[in-house]
Scaffold this motif. Structure first.
Motif, PDB file in Angstrom:
ATOM      1  N   ASN A 174      13.320-104.430  68.736  1.00 38.02           N
ATOM      2  CA  ASN A 174      13.851-105.757  68.993  1.00 38.02           C
ATOM      3  C   ASN A 174      12.728-106.765  69.242  1.00 38.02           C
ATOM      4  O   ASN A 174      12.719-107.868  68.698  1.00 38.02           O
ATOM      5  N   ALA A 175      11.773-106.350  70.081  1.00 38.82           N
ATOM      6  CA  ALA A 175      10.681-107.241  70.477  1.00 38.82           C
ATOM      7  C   ALA A 175       9.790-107.608  69.287  1.00 38.82           C
ATOM      8  O   ALA A 175       9.339-108.742  69.156  1.00 38.82           O
ATOM      9  N   HIS A 176       9.524-106.646  68.428  1.00 37.57           N
ATOM     10  CA  HIS A 176       8.620-106.869  67.288  1.00 37.57           C
ATOM     11  C   HIS A 176       9.360-107.365  66.051  1.00 37.57           C
ATOM     12  O   HIS A 176       8.733-107.554  65.006  1.00 37.57           O
ATOM     13  N   ARG A 177      10.674-107.544  66.149  1.00 40.13           N
ATOM     14  CA  ARG A 177      11.446-107.885  64.952  1.00 40.13           C
ATOM     15  C   ARG A 177      10.877-109.131  64.270  1.00 40.13           C
ATOM     16  O   ARG A 177      10.567-110.123  64.905  1.00 40.13           O
ATOM     17  N   GLY A 178      10.708-109.036  62.971  1.00 41.28           N
ATOM     18  CA  GLY A 178      10.169-110.166  62.213  1.00 41.28           C
ATOM     19  C   GLY A 178       8.666-110.097  62.051  1.00 41.28           C
ATOM     20  O   GLY A 178       8.098-110.717  61.168  1.00 41.28           O
ATOM     21  N   GLN A 179       7.996-109.304  62.935  1.00 38.03           N
ATOM     22  CA  GLN A 179       6.544-109.180  62.801  1.00 38.03           C
ATOM     23  C   GLN A 179       6.198-108.137  61.740  1.00 38.03           C
ATOM     24  O   GLN A 179       6.858-107.106  61.648  1.00 38.03           O
ATOM     25  N   LYS A 180       5.153-108.437  60.993  1.00 36.00           N
ATOM     26  CA  LYS A 180       4.751-107.518  59.908  1.00 36.00           C
ATOM     27  C   LYS A 180       3.330-107.034  60.131  1.00 36.00           C
ATOM     28  O   LYS A 180       2.495-107.756  60.667  1.00 36.00           O
ATOM     29  N   ARG A 181       3.044-105.841  59.661  1.00 37.33           N
ATOM     30  CA  ARG A 181       1.674-105.354  59.614  1.00 37.33           C
ATOM     31  C   ARG A 181       1.021-105.963  58.382  1.00 37.33           C
ATOM     32  O   ARG A 181       1.691-106.473  57.493  1.00 37.33           O
ATOM     33  N   LYS A 182      -0.316-105.855  58.299  1.00 42.15           N
ATOM     34  CA  LYS A 182      -1.024-106.384  57.135  1.00 42.15           C
ATOM     35  C   LYS A 182      -0.544-105.710  55.843  1.00 42.15           C
ATOM     36  O   LYS A 182      -0.617-106.275  54.757  1.00 42.15           O
ATOM     37  N   SER A 183      -0.043-104.488  55.971  1.00 40.32           N
ATOM     38  CA  SER A 183       0.436-103.756  54.797  1.00 40.32           C
ATOM     39  C   SER A 183       1.763-104.292  54.298  1.00 40.32           C
ATOM     40  O   SER A 183       2.231-103.923  53.230  1.00 40.32           O
ATOM     41  N   GLY A 184       2.393-105.171  55.106  1.00 42.27           N
ATOM     42  CA  GLY A 184       3.699-105.678  54.747  1.00 42.27           C
ATOM     43  C   GLY A 184       4.833-104.932  55.425  1.00 42.27           C
ATOM     44  O   GLY A 184       5.984-105.360  55.411  1.00 42.27           O
ATOM     45  N   ALA A 185       4.507-103.804  56.047  1.00 45.64           N
ATOM     46  CA  ALA A 185       5.535-103.005  56.730  1.00 45.64           C
ATOM     47  C   ALA A 185       5.961-103.684  58.031  1.00 45.64           C
ATOM     48  O   ALA A 185       5.207-104.478  58.601  1.00 45.64           O
ATOM     49  N   ASP A 186       7.163-103.374  58.491  1.00 54.14           N
ATOM     50  CA  ASP A 186       7.611-103.876  59.789  1.00 54.14           C
ATOM     51  C   ASP A 186       6.682-103.349  60.874  1.00 54.14           C
ATOM     52  O   ASP A 186       6.213-102.215  60.803  1.00 54.14           O
ATOM     53  N   TYR A 187       6.447-104.186  61.905  1.00 54.23           N
ATOM     54  CA  TYR A 187       5.479-103.803  62.926  1.00 54.23           C
ATOM     55  C   TYR A 187       5.842-102.490  63.629  1.00 54.23           C
ATOM     56  O   TYR A 187       4.974-101.682  63.961  1.00 54.23           O
ATOM     57  N   ILE A 188       7.137-102.271  63.801  1.00 54.37           N
ATOM     58  CA  ILE A 188       7.597-101.077  64.535  1.00 54.37           C
ATOM     59  C   ILE A 188       7.101 -99.779  63.886  1.00 54.37           C
ATOM     60  O   ILE A 188       6.926 -98.760  64.553  1.00 54.37           O
ATOM     61  N   VAL A 189       6.833 -99.833  62.595  1.00 55.69           N
ATOM     62  CA  VAL A 189       6.331 -98.658  61.864  1.00 55.69           C
ATOM     63  C   VAL A 189       5.032 -98.149  62.508  1.00 55.69           C
ATOM     64  O   VAL A 189       4.830 -96.954  62.688  1.00 55.69           O
ATOM     65  N   SER A 197       3.590 -95.358  74.311  1.00 57.52           N
ATOM     66  CA  SER A 197       2.978 -95.587  72.998  1.00 57.52           C
ATOM     67  C   SER A 197       3.895 -96.417  72.099  1.00 57.52           C
ATOM     68  O   SER A 197       3.434 -97.253  71.333  1.00 57.52           O
ATOM     69  N   ILE A 198       5.198 -96.198  72.209  1.00 60.17           N
ATOM     70  CA  ILE A 198       6.137 -96.988  71.394  1.00 60.17           C
ATOM     71  C   ILE A 198       6.081 -98.461  71.816  1.00 60.17           C
ATOM     72  O   ILE A 198       6.170 -99.358  71.003  1.00 60.17           O
ATOM     73  N   LEU A 199       5.851 -98.673  73.118  1.00 55.49           N
ATOM     74  CA  LEU A 199       5.854-100.040  73.648  1.00 55.49           C
ATOM     75  C   LEU A 199       4.448-100.664  73.709  1.00 55.49           C
ATOM     76  O   LEU A 199       4.296-101.785  74.187  1.00 55.49           O
ATOM     77  N   HIS A 200       3.411 -99.952  73.229  1.00 56.15           N
ATOM     78  CA  HIS A 200       2.045-100.328  73.592  1.00 56.15           C
ATOM     79  C   HIS A 200       1.603-101.723  73.156  1.00 56.15           C
ATOM     80  O   HIS A 200       0.755-102.322  73.800  1.00 56.15           O
ATOM     81  N   ASP A 201       2.176-102.267  72.092  1.00 51.12           N
ATOM     82  CA  ASP A 201       1.746-103.596  71.651  1.00 51.12           C
ATOM     83  C   ASP A 201       2.702-104.713  72.084  1.00 51.12           C
ATOM     84  O   ASP A 201       2.499-105.869  71.737  1.00 51.12           O
ATOM     85  N   VAL A 202       3.743-104.355  72.829  1.00 48.76           N
ATOM     86  CA  VAL A 202       4.751-105.356  73.197  1.00 48.76           C
ATOM     87  C   VAL A 202       4.187-106.494  74.065  1.00 48.76           C
ATOM     88  O   VAL A 202       4.306-107.656  73.709  1.00 48.76           O
ATOM     89  N   PRO A 203       3.525-106.204  75.203  1.00 52.39           N
ATOM     90  CA  PRO A 203       3.054-107.319  76.035  1.00 52.39           C
ATOM     91  C   PRO A 203       2.006-108.192  75.334  1.00 52.39           C
ATOM     92  O   PRO A 203       1.953-109.393  75.543  1.00 52.39           O
ATOM     93  N   GLU A 204       1.193-107.573  74.488  1.00 53.05           N
ATOM     94  CA  GLU A 204       0.118-108.302  73.823  1.00 53.05           C
ATOM     95  C   GLU A 204       0.650-109.169  72.678  1.00 53.05           C
ATOM     96  O   GLU A 204       0.202-110.287  72.475  1.00 53.05           O
ATOM     97  N   ASP A 205       1.612-108.673  71.946  1.00 57.49           N
ATOM     98  CA  ASP A 205       2.022-109.329  70.701  1.00 57.49           C
ATOM     99  C   ASP A 205       3.391-110.000  70.727  1.00 57.49           C
ATOM    100  O   ASP A 205       3.814-110.569  69.729  1.00 57.49           O
ATOM    101  N   THR A 206       4.111-109.891  71.850  1.00 56.04           N
ATOM    102  CA  THR A 206       5.429-110.533  71.894  1.00 56.04           C
ATOM    103  C   THR A 206       5.572-111.346  73.179  1.00 56.04           C
ATOM    104  O   THR A 206       4.671-111.375  74.009  1.00 56.04           O
ATOM    105  N   GLU A 207       6.721-111.980  73.332  1.00 54.51           N
ATOM    106  CA  GLU A 207       6.980-112.837  74.491  1.00 54.51           C
ATOM    107  C   GLU A 207       7.259-112.011  75.753  1.00 54.51           C
ATOM    108  O   GLU A 207       7.205-112.525  76.862  1.00 54.51           O
TER     109      GLU A 207
END
Ligand code: MN
Length: 502
Positions: A35-50, A72-82
């Protein structure tokens, strides 16, 4: 095309039994992160959650605990989302929040490449010391592994910088923690980006040799299986092992790229139930196939400094071809692949295996290389820690840098200082001219007095004046480093001499 990954792949990779509440927590973490990463993409074009799922899958494979997987599943949430860390703590508890906080902090450290080994060693130590909980480092390694696996999507200059940093800092740390599985793959990925030509050349040699050697390997495995079974040795696993590409290249280089000089190109790995079985199997194999002089290594009695245990031998095998054999128990095998992480697989056993990782019965007879003295420190406090799992978690907090702190320049460079060091010590540690010209200091952007005691991880900014200034003799009352003391004294002797006071 990358293979799509779903949360089910993480569950399938989990090797240890999971409680119902743990399973629920992992699922919740997944929905939360998705939910938090929804809409965010990796450089590869994949969804961030991947990315998050891949990191979690690696950690599940090496047998990490449920809290680590959640973090680990949540590790980028505080840095990359609201979403803030406080929100995560409310939902997933303080342990998970603590781990994520550690990962975010580690991510901010700039691990800049330099050739100087002393500096690199410091970086690795600091990386470990800053993490406090070893699980943070392990998550960070899995994070880096996935970033390296998807490095092709970044521009070449970034590829090179990240690959170098990984080779110099992350791979040695994985090695030090005994996680051979991650270390090997990290090195191979770096090798591909840092030395593409040598990589291609080595790969070609490997493919040629494997195509030709595969049949032989299979026949040897069948022969050994019959031989050992006849002698009533139970074989848990027997397989052919290929060398990691980067390690193969290192070896080839030492032998002028002459493949015939590489004796462990073909290696057979035998896993048996007990240590007695290991030695017995070795005896049986030596009876049938003549061992090569000087190539029998007993790492069971004399483990490698990172805790690796196994029996190695090189024999003239069937058809007179030279091959290496490694014999070990399941536990030794797991520890060599997963290192300190293997602890979680063996917690039910009477003696926690992690105690043996760095401190084994016979370690006393092993001389540690100089740069591994910190492992000794680790051994010391690991001896103190009891079997209780909570105590174990406490023990994992790396505190062997008790008398050390690390502070940062505003540019992210690391200054290694003794405890209670002050901004003056910091200034002289950078350069004596900076020390001499210091008039003020900031710690984490706030003004602090010059006798302020710096805390671990603080960013220190030194305020200087341009014109040459004489250091104050009062500073001698509070500075902690000998560098600062001798510079201050030296400066005074100079000026006394210059003004002819004597
Ligand atoms: Mn990440």
């Amino acid at each position: 095309m990358p293979i799509p990954i779903v949360i089910d792949d993480v569950f399938k990779a989990i090797t240890r039994p999971l409680s119902g509440s743990d399973e629920k927590l992992i699922l919740e973490a997944y929905h939360f992160a998705e939910n938090a990463h929804r809409g965010q993409k990796r450089k590869s074009g994949a969804d961030y959650i991947v990315h998050c799922l891949h990191v979690a899958k690696t950690l599940a494979e090496i047998g990490m605990d449920a809290k680590t997987l959640v973090a680990s599943i949540l590790h980028d949430v505080p840095e990359d989302t609201e979403i803030t860390l406080a929100e995560i703590e409310k939902k997933f508890g303080d342990e998970v929040a603590y781990l994520i906080d550690g990962i975010t902090k580690l991510g901010k450290i700039k691990l800049r490449g330099t050739k100087e080994e002393y500096y690199l060693e410091n970086l690795r130590k600091m990386f470990l010391a800053m993490a406090k909980d070893i699980r943070v480092v392990i998550i960070k390694l899995a994070d880096r592994l996935h970033n390296m696996r998807t490095l092709e999507h970044l521009p070449p200059d970034k590829q090179e910088r990240i690959a170098r940093e990984t080779m110099e800092v992350y791979a040695p740390i994985a090695n030090r923690l005994g996680i051979g599985e991650i270390k090997g793959e990290l090195e191979d990925l770096c090798f591909k980006y840092l030395e593409p030509e040598h990589y291609a050349e080595t790969k070609k040699i490997e493919e040629m040799y494997l195509r030709e050697g595969e049949k032989y390997m299979q026949s040897v495995i069948a022969l050994f299986r019959t031989l050992l079974t006849k002698e009533k040795i139970q074989i848990l696993d027997i397989s052919g092992r290929t060398k990691h590409l980067y390690r193969l290249y290192q070896k080839l280089k030492r032998h002028d790229m002459d493949v015939s000089q590489i004796y462990d190109f073909i290696a057979i790995r035998v896993v048996v139930p007990t240590i007695a079985d290991c030695y017995e199997s070795l005896g049986i194999i030596h009876r049938e196939y003549r061992p090569m002089v000087g190539r029998i290594k007993d790492y069971i009695s004399l483990p490698k400094p990172n805790g690796y245990q196994s029996l190695h031998t090189t024999v003239f095998g069937p058809d007179g071809r030279i091959l290496e054999i490694q014999i070990r128990t399941q536990k030794m095998h797991d520890e060599s692949e997963y290192g300190i992480a293997a602890h979680w697989m063996y917690t039910e056993k009477a003696r926690p295996s992690w105690q043996n990782l760095f401190f084994r019965r016979k370690t006393d007879t092993v001389t540690l290389p100089k740069d591994l003295t910190w492992v000794k420190q680790l051994q010391e406090w690991q001896k103190e820690v009891g079997r209780d799992d909570r105590e174990f978690a406490e023990g994992l907090k790396i505190e062997f840098f008790k008398n050390h702190i690390f502070a940062f320049t505003p540019k992210g460079d690391i200054i290694d200082l003794p405890e209670e060091a002050t901004p003056i010590d910091f200034a002289y540690a950078i350069h004596s001219e900076i020390g001499n010209r210091t008039v003020g200091a900031k710690a984490d952007r706030k003004m602090v007095p010059l006798d302020y005691q710096i805390k671990n991880g603080q960013v220190i900014e030194i305020i200087t004046v341009k014109e040459k200034k004489k250091p104050s003799l009062d500073w001698l009352a509070f500075v902690k480093t000998s560098t600062a003391k001798s510079r201050i004294r030296q400066e005074h002797r100079h000026s006394e001499f210059e003004t002819g006071k004597q």
